[in-house]
Design a protein around this motif. Structure first.
Motif, PDB file in Angstrom:
ATOM      1  N   ASP A 142       0.824  -1.216   0.000  1.00  0.00           N
ATOM      2  CA  ASP A 142       0.000   0.000   0.000  1.00  0.00           C
ATOM      3  C   ASP A 142       0.854   1.261   0.000  1.00  0.00           C
ATOM      4  N   THR A 145       1.979   1.801  -3.587  1.00  0.00           N
ATOM      5  CA  THR A 145       0.840   2.156  -4.444  1.00  0.00           C
ATOM      6  C   THR A 145       0.324   3.558  -4.157  1.00  0.00           C
ATOM      7  N   GLU A 146       0.113   3.866  -2.875  1.00  0.00           N
ATOM      8  CA  GLU A 146      -0.446   5.166  -2.504  1.00  0.00           C
ATOM      9  C   GLU A 146       0.550   6.303  -2.721  1.00  0.00           C
ATOM     10  N   THR A 147       1.823   6.019  -2.558  1.00  0.00           N
ATOM     11  CA  THR A 147       2.839   7.045  -2.840  1.00  0.00           C
ATOM     12  C   THR A 147       2.821   7.416  -4.311  1.00  0.00           C
ATOM     13  N   ASN A 148       2.763   6.419  -5.167  1.00  0.00           N
ATOM     14  CA  ASN A 148       2.709   6.676  -6.610  1.00  0.00           C
ATOM     15  C   ASN A 148       1.444   7.448  -6.987  1.00  0.00           C
ATOM     16  N   ARG A 149       0.328   7.105  -6.361  1.00  0.00           N
ATOM     17  CA  ARG A 149      -0.930   7.811  -6.650  1.00  0.00           C
ATOM     18  C   ARG A 149      -0.852   9.266  -6.205  1.00  0.00           C
ATOM     19  N   ALA A 150      -0.354   9.502  -5.006  1.00  0.00           N
ATOM     20  CA  ALA A 150      -0.248  10.872  -4.485  1.00  0.00           C
ATOM     21  C   ALA A 150       0.709  11.704  -5.327  1.00  0.00           C
ATOM     22  N   GLY A 152       1.388  11.277  -8.422  1.00  0.00           N
ATOM     23  CA  GLY A 152       0.741  11.549  -9.704  1.00  0.00           C
ATOM     24  C   GLY A 152      -0.224  12.713  -9.613  1.00  0.00           C
ATOM     25  N   LEU A 153      -1.018  12.768  -8.557  1.00  0.00           N
ATOM     26  CA  LEU A 153      -1.954  13.882  -8.357  1.00  0.00           C
ATOM     27  C   LEU A 153      -1.208  15.199  -8.152  1.00  0.00           C
ATOM     28  N   GLU A 180      -6.803  17.590  -3.813  1.00  0.00           N
ATOM     29  CA  GLU A 180      -6.776  16.153  -4.063  1.00  0.00           C
ATOM     30  C   GLU A 180      -5.393  15.575  -3.747  1.00  0.00           C
ATOM     31  N   ALA A 184      -4.317  13.064  -0.486  1.00  0.00           N
ATOM     32  CA  ALA A 184      -3.691  11.767  -0.781  1.00  0.00           C
ATOM     33  C   ALA A 184      -2.396  11.608   0.017  1.00  0.00           C
TER      34      ALA A 184
END
Length: 283
Positions: A142, A145-150, A152-153, A180, A184
């Motif tokens: 997680d 995954t969440e680091t990459n998502r944050a 990206g935003l 956003e 994140a």
């Protein structure tokens, strides 16, 4: 550390925006947007100060500039000068809104960068094998995954911000994009705070397992070498005994016969009869 102790009042962007809108509805129309923006900026400043003990100087500068435009609006007939196309909002108040929005954008950017640093620090302090021990590997998965998502935003928000240039001061969409991204990253930060104790336990367990394995390997290494030296010593002793008792006499006899036969052959070639010579012991 629990969420409440970290002054996490709003868990989502929608919750914060709703609260800011509710607060702005209580004031005069000319001050609604600035109140909305200040509510958001003040919230993140409070969270940042609670975690890191400081307030970024660039945020203070934007507050100071906003206050300057507010008092300009109050004096010198500035309230009669409008700054938008509809002519409804005085120019100085519009400039004040721009500085407050920039303060909000700045504090959210700083939040994102500091959380990225926190994630990087965790990765540097703990090996991947340690991180995978937390929650049976779910925490590490997680985290990635969440680091990459944050990130990206955050990247999308910065690109949008750069394309706007100075007009970003009054653009509502750029504020939403940073909201956003910052929420994140805030989820990541809260997770790191809540898992701090688990990370230490996992690190201690990993070090204990590694130390025990290292000690066992060292003992095994010494045992192998000790056993080898014992058997080697026995083998050398056995070979020495066999040489002295059995092999050396045989060797001497064979060597003596070979030398004697060779000596007789040489004398024969010289035309000397071995009968004329006394017997020679070649041993």
């Amino acid at each position: 550390m629990s969420n409440k102790k970290q002054i996490i009042v709003f868990n989502t962007k929608e919750m914060l925006v709703g609260a800011a809108q509710e607060q702005s509805n209580k004031v005069d129309q000319n001050y609604q947007q600035s109140t909305y923006l200040y509510f958001i900026a003040r919230y993140f400043v409070s969270v940042f100060e609670s975690r890191y003990g400081v307030i970024p100087v660039q945020v203070w500068n934007e507050y100071r500039n906003a206050l300057d435009h507010f008092f300009r609006h109050q004096t010198n007939n500035s309230s009669k000068q409008t700054g938008n196309a509809d002519g409804n909002i005085p120019r100085q108040l519009l400039k004040m809104e721009g500085h407050i929005q920039r303060a909000a954008l700045d504090i959210m950017k700083i939040h994102c960068h500091r959380t990225k640093d926190s994630v990087a620090q965790v990765k540097n302090n703990f090996k991947p094998e340690v991180l995978q021990l937390v929650d049976n590997g779910k925490f590490y998965t997680d985290l990635i995954t969440e680091t990459n998502r944050a990130e990206g935003l955050f990247e999308k928000a910065k690109i949008y911000d750069n394309n706007l240039g100075e007009t970003a001061r009054l653009d509502k969409e750029v504020l939403n994009k940073y909201l956003e991204a910052v929420f994140a990253f805030d989820e990541l930060k809260i997770e790191l705070i809540n898992k701090a104790a688990d990370l230490e336990v996992a690190n201690n367990n990993y070090n204990s397992i590694h130390d025990n394995a290292s000690k066992g390997s060292t003992k095994h290494h010494y045992f192998i070498h000790f056993t080898f030296y014992i058997f080697w010593s026995i083998f050398i002793s056995f070979c020495t005994l066999m040489w002295n008792e059995q092999l050396e006499p045989v060797y001497k006899k064979v060597f003596s016969n070979l030398v004697a036969d060779n000596h007789k052959a040489v004398l024969g070639n010289l035309g000397i009869s071995t009968k004329q010579l006394p017997d020679i012991n070649y041993s």
